[in-house]
Scaffold this active site. Structure first.
Site, PDB file in Angstrom:
ATOM      1  N   GLN A  37     -43.024 -23.559  90.335  1.00  0.00           N
ATOM      2  CA  GLN A  37     -41.798 -23.762  89.763  1.00  0.00           C
ATOM      3  C   GLN A  37     -41.191 -22.433  89.479  1.00  0.00           C
ATOM      4  OE1 GLN A  37     -38.257 -24.766  89.421  1.00  0.00           O
ATOM      5  NE2 GLN A  37     -39.704 -26.613  90.054  1.00  0.00           N
ATOM      6  N   GLN A  61     -32.232 -39.148  97.411  1.00  0.00           N
ATOM      7  CA  GLN A  61     -33.447 -37.705  98.159  1.00  0.00           C
ATOM      8  C   GLN A  61     -35.021 -37.762  97.664  1.00  0.00           C
ATOM      9  OE1 GLN A  61     -32.012 -34.132  98.550  1.00  0.00           O
ATOM     10  NE2 GLN A  61     -33.943 -33.215 100.106  1.00  0.00           N
ATOM     11  N   GLU A  81     -38.428 -31.614  90.879  1.00  0.00           N
ATOM     12  CA  GLU A  81     -39.276 -31.337  89.843  1.00  0.00           C
ATOM     13  C   GLU A  81     -37.954 -31.629  88.885  1.00  0.00           C
ATOM     14  OE1 GLU A  81     -41.426 -29.095  86.208  1.00  0.00           O
ATOM     15  OE2 GLU A  81     -41.897 -28.830  88.544  1.00  0.00           O
ATOM     16  N   ARG A  82     -36.171 -31.897  88.984  1.00  0.00           N
ATOM     17  CA  ARG A  82     -35.066 -32.391  87.575  1.00  0.00           C
ATOM     18  C   ARG A  82     -35.170 -33.086  88.299  1.00  0.00           C
ATOM     19  NH1 ARG A  82     -30.533 -31.680  89.724  1.00  0.00           N
ATOM     20  NH2 ARG A  82     -29.789 -31.178  87.986  1.00  0.00           N
ATOM     21  N   GLU A 115     -36.197 -23.451  98.389  1.00  0.00           N
ATOM     22  CA  GLU A 115     -35.646 -24.960  97.760  1.00  0.00           C
ATOM     23  C   GLU A 115     -34.944 -24.885  96.733  1.00  0.00           C
ATOM     24  OE1 GLU A 115     -35.078 -28.966  96.626  1.00  0.00           O
ATOM     25  OE2 GLU A 115     -35.936 -27.868  95.535  1.00  0.00           O
ATOM     26  N   ARG A 119     -30.048 -25.326  95.768  1.00  0.00           N
ATOM     27  CA  ARG A 119     -29.748 -26.217  95.268  1.00  0.00           C
ATOM     28  C   ARG A 119     -28.790 -26.459  93.964  1.00  0.00           C
ATOM     29  NH1 ARG A 119     -31.946 -31.132  97.272  1.00  0.00           N
ATOM     30  NH2 ARG A 119     -33.590 -30.844  97.373  1.00  0.00           N
TER      31      ARG A 119
END
Length: 289
Positions: A37, A61, A81-82, A115, A119
């Site tokens: 991460q 999503q 992860e959020r 990714e 974001r």
């Protein structure tokens, strides 16, 4: 070199034309956080807001995962992860996931980095670290990094320069005490750590803007004075709002272009004229009793 996967363009492009999507509701306890991460900081208030949105509207999503070889029946998170953390705050037992059939660790790392950058809510230091990883791990040029994440090359270059700053300044940017603009200005003082530390303290104490910081640094690099002395000089200048108001009033009164140039508590006023007749007109206005 990792294969080209079009992140940020819809879930379907993650899989390529020949890979079927595997979509289902997965038990939240079966999902293991991504060990690669890129994000180091998760803002608690931001997570609470996302949790409230998920509680009201659900997860729009799906999370992207891959099967975990080390633990049967579990999945490793690639992206989301959020959403995973916010879902746990809400108390969800299941979340929608799409399983990506990919075992190459390099590809998974590349996907996780890109990714997260796309974001757009990484702090500047996390984003710079992500770009550095893409360059060092996959041999990308800055131009290629910019292309993959959909940013301008100058944006990538400027963020990477922040990594030259000492750790304490990077921590300030990470925590929001200093902005990216402050960091870019302070790079000029990395070879003078004592002055850099002193100026950093002044910026935070006095709430200097990026423009004020740049002015301080410009004076520091052209005069052998301490940041505090130069800061005291600059603090004697008239406020910018008053500066603009005076300039406007003089311009309207004299009907010509007027400039006020400050230098600490001193300065000069420049008044333009465009002919000898115009000079006579302006002079008459100035000398009127």
């Amino acid at each position: 070199m990792a294969k080209n996967i079009g992140l940020g363009q819809g879930v379907g492009l993650l899989f390529g034309k020949d890979q079927p999507e595997k979509y289902f509701e997965c038990d939240i306890d079966r999902i293991i956080p991504n060990k690669n991460q890129p994000r180091a900081h998760f803002d608690s208030e931001d997570l609470k807001e996302l949790a409230e949105s998920i509680k009201e509207k659900g997860i729009i999503q799906p999370l992207i995962v891959t099967e975990n070889n080390e633990s049967s029946g579990s999945f490793e998170l690639i992206a989301g992860e959020r959403r995973l953390r916010a879902s746990k705050l809400v108390g969800l037992s299941q979340v929608p996931v799409v399983v990506l059939d990919e075992k190459n660790e390099d590809v998974l790392l590349e996907m996780a980095i890109i990714e997260n950058v796309q974001r757009t809510d990484l702090n500047p230091i996390e984003e710079a670290d992500a770009y550095r990883k893409l360059i060092e791990k996959f041999g990308y040029t800055q131009e290629e990094v910019a292309s993959r994440v959909g940013k301008k090359r100058t944006t990538v270059t400027n963020l990477l320069r922040l990594l030259k700053l000492p750790q304490n300044i990077k921590d300030d940017i990470r925590e929001g005490l200093l902005s990216e603009g402050h960091g870019r200005a302070l790079i000029k003082l990395v070879d003078d750590p004592v002055t850099l530390k002193e100026l950093r303290n002044l910026i935070i104490k006095n709430g200097y803007s990026v423009r004020q910081t740049e002015k301080l640094i410009k004076k520091l690099t052209s005069a052998k004075q301490s940041p505090k002395k130069i800061s005291q000089t600059i603090s004697q200048e008239i406020p910018s709002s008053y500066h603009r108001a005076l300039t406007t009033q003089l311009t309207n009164r004299l009907n010509t272009k007027v400039l006020i140039n400050q230098n600490g508590s001193r300065g000069k006023i420049e008044i333009e004229y465009y002919s000898l007749d115009d000079l006579d007109r302006v002079t008459a206005l100035l000398l009127v009793e």
